[in-house]
Write an enzyme that holds these catalytic residues in place. Structure first.
Site, PDB file in Angstrom:
ATOM      1  N   LYS A 105       0.082   2.633   7.565  1.00 16.96           N
ATOM      2  CA  LYS A 105       0.693   1.363   7.969  1.00 16.96           C
ATOM      3  C   LYS A 105       1.591   1.559   9.174  1.00 16.96           C
ATOM      4  CE  LYS A 105       0.700  -0.700   3.324  1.00 16.96           C
ATOM      5  NZ  LYS A 105       1.521  -1.103   2.168  1.00 16.96           N
ATOM      6  N   GLN A 113       6.735  -0.569  -0.712  1.00 17.78           N
ATOM      7  CA  GLN A 113       5.487  -0.005  -1.217  1.00 17.78           C
ATOM      8  C   GLN A 113       5.498   0.066  -2.742  1.00 17.78           C
ATOM      9  OE1 GLN A 113       2.754   0.756   0.565  1.00 17.78           O
ATOM     10  NE2 GLN A 113       1.705   1.203  -1.350  1.00 17.78           N
ATOM     11  N   ASP A 116       3.699  -9.208   2.663  1.00 23.67           N
ATOM     12  CA  ASP A 116       2.681  -8.943   1.639  1.00 23.67           C
ATOM     13  C   ASP A 116       2.239 -10.237   0.957  1.00 23.67           C
ATOM     14  OD1 ASP A 116       1.760  -6.324   1.460  1.00 23.67           O
ATOM     15  OD2 ASP A 116       3.534  -5.630   0.389  1.00 23.67           O
TER      16      ASP A 116
END
Length: 298
Positions: A54, A98, A121
């Site tokens: 990422k 995460q 997200d």
């Protein structure tokens, strides 16, 4: 018939090039670039690898990327305070924590602590609710479902009036992609059925799908005889089924019997190289949108 391969790897390259061009324009116009903060708790090998990718992708498109590594034993209060810091940082437009987190931390509290307008997200209940209302209300679309929709549309698959069957009902993939495909939109307007491993006569439901999206996490679940000739098949499953002794790399299989299905489907995604590469690309797209919203340029 041999199905056309829908390559997530190739589509990803196109999307990232589009994002890079938009970032360059944003910098020229506003003298700012999107800021993404990635918080990693602990050193889980899978999470470390994924976060590293990422970060690398964010830097490649010109983002300001902060990788904030925290120890495994960070207390919940300190993690929430860290999120609050980034919520209040005007140069950070997207915040990503995460998952999974250590067991002593409540993931729901962490997700809910992120400012919905920085929740790239799209896991926050506010963003889930926006999606439920309609895609125009949704500031961000969840990354894997958004990648799936991009693959369907960019492959030239007709969605309006299509019968879409989604195999799997997770909050991450199954439910949101079903909601996205049923919306009144040029990228959707489909008739959608959600099925799962407890559905009676699962094969019959799959057989009538013009677009079959399989996200059950069961290797080889969908047999070739379950596929309508000419259908577009999107295989979201990434299942480790063994180890290649010569390369020491995991052997990955999808939820669809790819080799057999390719002889029946019109279009199909491979595993690996299908849906997987799209997720991070859509995360970048969400972060760019967050930055443009913050600047009043979207």
């Amino acid at each position: 018939m041999t199905a056309e391969i829908i390559s997530g790897t190739e589509i990803r390259k196109t999307i990232l090039a589009e994002i890079k061009a938009d970032v360059d324009r944003m910098k020229a116009k506003h003298d700012k670039v999107p800021g993404l903060a990635t918080i990693l708790v602990g050193k889980d090998p899978g999470s470390v690898s994924y976060v590293t990718l990422k970060v690398k992708t964010a830097l490649s498109v010109g983002f300001n990327e902060i990788q904030d590594d925290q120890p495994e034993d960070i207390c919940e209060a300190d993690l929430l305070a860290l999120i609050d810091k980034y919520n209040n940082d005007p140069d950070i437009h997207g915040i990503l924590v995460q998952l999974p987190l250590p067991k002593h931390i409540d993931e729901k509290k962490v997700i809910n602590a992120i400012n919905p307008d920085k929740d790239v997200d799209a896991f926050h209940p506010v963003n889930v609710g926006r999606l439920m209302i309609n895609c125009e209300e949704a500031r961000f679309l969840p990354c894997t479902p958004a990648g799936i929709q991009e693959m369907i549309v960019r492959s030239g698959t007709q969605t309006s009036g299509a019968e879409v069957v989604v195999v799997g009902r997770s909050n991450i993939v199954g439910k949101p992609i079903a909601m996205m495909m049923v919306q009144k939109s040029v990228c959707a307007n489909a008739t959608v059925t959600i099925v799962h491993t407890k559905t009676k006569d699962l094969a019959a439901h799959c057989k009538r799908a013009d677009i079959l999206i399989v996200a059950a996490g069961v290797p080889g679940l969908v047999k070739p005889e379950w596929i309508k000739p000419g259908a577009t098949v999107i295989d979201v499953g990434v299942n480790r089924v063994g180890m290649n002794e010569s390369t020491q790399k995991a052997i990955l299989k999808g939820d669809v019997d790819f080799d057999a299905a390719r002889k029946i489907a019109g279009k199909i995604t491979p595993v690996p190289g299908g849906v997987g590469p799209m997720t991070i690309a859509m995360l970048m797209k969400n972060t760019l949108k967050a930055a443009l919203y913050a600047l009043g340029d979207l």
